[in-house]
Design a protein around this motif. Structure first.
Motif, short mmCIF file in Angstrom:
data_model
loop_
_atom_site.label_atom_id
_atom_site.label_comp_id
_atom_site.label_asym_id
_atom_site.label_seq_id
_atom_site.Cartn_x
_atom_site.Cartn_y
_atom_site.Cartn_z
N ASP A 1 -0.68 -9.53 -1.37
CA ASP A 1 -1.12 -9.20 -0.02
C ASP A 1 -0.36 -10.00 1.03
OD1 ASP A 1 -2.16 -11.64 -0.66
OD2 ASP A 1 -4.20 -11.21 0.01
N ARG B 1 1.01 -4.78 3.01
CA ARG B 1 0.01 -3.73 2.78
C ARG B 1 0.52 -2.80 1.69
NH1 ARG B 1 -1.93 -0.60 7.82
NH2 ARG B 1 0.30 -0.35 8.27
N ARG C 1 -2.54 7.52 -0.58
CA ARG C 1 -3.67 6.61 -0.62
C ARG C 1 -3.33 5.30 0.11
NH1 ARG C 1 -6.25 10.42 -1.37
NH2 ARG C 1 -7.17 11.15 -3.34
N ARG D 1 -5.58 2.91 -0.31
CA ARG D 1 -6.25 2.00 -1.23
C ARG D 1 -6.02 2.52 -2.65
NH1 ARG D 1 -6.48 0.28 3.07
NH2 ARG D 1 -8.19 -0.68 4.25
N HIS E 1 -7.39 3.20 -6.26
CA HIS E 1 -8.67 3.42 -6.92
C HIS E 1 -8.47 3.37 -8.44
CE1 HIS E 1 -10.44 4.57 -3.08
NE2 HIS E 1 -9.37 5.32 -2.88
#
Length: 355
Positions: free
Chosen positions: A122, A130, A141, A143, A145
């Motif tokens: 990060d 990011r 996406r 994020r 998953h």
């Protein structure tokens, strides 16, 4: 030809016939078992297995277009498979202030495996990173998953912030992490040349430095006050806790200005005492306001009255009536310059590069 030779030939022919008969019997037996397990169908078993078994095709085998409606069971199945399975996430890398390294996987990678591999990715040096990804079904996406599978990953590295421009070391660290992912998942990586990246970072840093401004006021307590008392008064005036500081928020939730202890400590220790507070207007990170400084002065005077403190400027001089007008006029020019540079005050982009 002797009787012995004729007998051997006959025996050989008999053995061959026995082997052929045994093979025929084995083949027929195997076919019977297959037919018992898979009844005959006119459809290709690769495309009609579900229909032949009396079931509708699984959601994964059907083409599903984005839209409203559809069966409730199907909707729940899709939601369980992946959040917003048919919709792209709206958040994307910002080409104005971020540089992207693309990692293309040779085979789809499970989200759970990818999450484990990117732990700690990060930040490189003092620049945030990011992560964005594309699923094996082509969905974007913001994020990762664990229940999805991904075809590619994007590392969006910030080009500049208040720590300075992205350095060669920071860029090398980001590239090394991308290379680790490529080695782990048999992927390829693509990204711009280092010198191009450093040039862009330097230009953005120079631009931001020319537009950066912070305006502060100080509250000098007549007597030390407990932090619990300070928090109580500040909350009555509309401040909200924001980490180690208190923030006076705009309607959209972005901080217009902040209140903090002069020693940098937080307000979490209610029994601690404080004799000096700092009000700070971080211009690029605050929403544009024709009375940006004047509004802070008004709140500062109210705080000073309630805490029996003196409100002074950054040179230690008492704040006098009318001084805010000239400063607000100067700030309006800066707000316009920020907007023209593509860094609107209070925007996500501005808060990212002026962090």
């Amino acid at each position: 030809m002797s009787d012995l030779q004729i007998g051997l030939i006959a025996l050989g022919v008999l053995l061959i016939l026995l082997v052929l008969g045994f093979n025929w019997w084995q083949d027929r037996r195997a076919r019977s078992r297959m037919q018992a397990r898979f009844p005959a169908s006119e459809q290709d078993p690769l495309f009609g297995a579900n229909e032949a078994a009396g079931r509708p095709a699984a959601p994964e085998a059907q083409r599903r277009e984005p839209g409203m409606g559809g069966g409730q069971a199907t909707a729940h199945a899709a939601a369980a498979a992946a959040p917003s399975n048919d919709l792209d996430d709206t958040e994307e890398p910002d080409p104005a202030c971020e540089i992207v390294i693309e990692v293309q996987f040779g085979e789809p990678v499970r989200g759970a495996d990818l999450l484990a591999a990117v732990q700690g990715l990060d930040q490189v040096g003092r620049k945030p990173v990011r992560l964005f990804a594309s699923t094996d079904r082509g969905r974007h996406r913001a994020r990762i998953h664990p229940e999805e599978s991904y075809a590619s990953l994007q590392l969006a590295v910030l080009l500049a912030n208040r720590s300075g421009p992205l350095t060669a070391i920071e860029w090398s660290q980001a590239w090394a992490r991308a290379q680790d992912l490529a080695d782990r998942f048999e992927a390829t990586i693509e990204g711009p040349d280092q010198q191009v990246v450093l040039d862009r970072a330097g230009k953005l840093d120079t631009l931001c430095a020319s537009l950066d401004a912070q305006v502060g006021l100080t509250l000098l307590m007549g007597a030390p006050r407990a932090t619990a008392e300070v928090i109580g008064v500040a909350r009555e005036l509309g401040f909200a806790v924001d980490g180690a500081r208190l923030a006076w928020l705009a309607d959209n939730g972005v901080a217009r200005f902040t209140l903090s202890r002069s020693d940098g400590a937080g307000f979490d220790d209610g029994m601690a005492v404080v004799d000096r507070l700092v009000l700070l207007l971080d211009v690029p990170c605050s929403p544009e306001d024709p009375r940006a400084f004047g509004r802070m002065v008004d709140v500062g005077r109210d705080l000073a009255r309630r805490l029996q403190a003196e409100l002074v400027d950054d040179q230690g001089k008492s704040v006098v009536d009318g001084m805010e007008t000239g400063i607000d006029e100067q700030l309006q020019k800066l707000f316009q310059q920020l907007d023209q540079a593509g860094l609107p005050a209070g925007s996500e982009r501005a808060q990212r590069v002026f962090a």
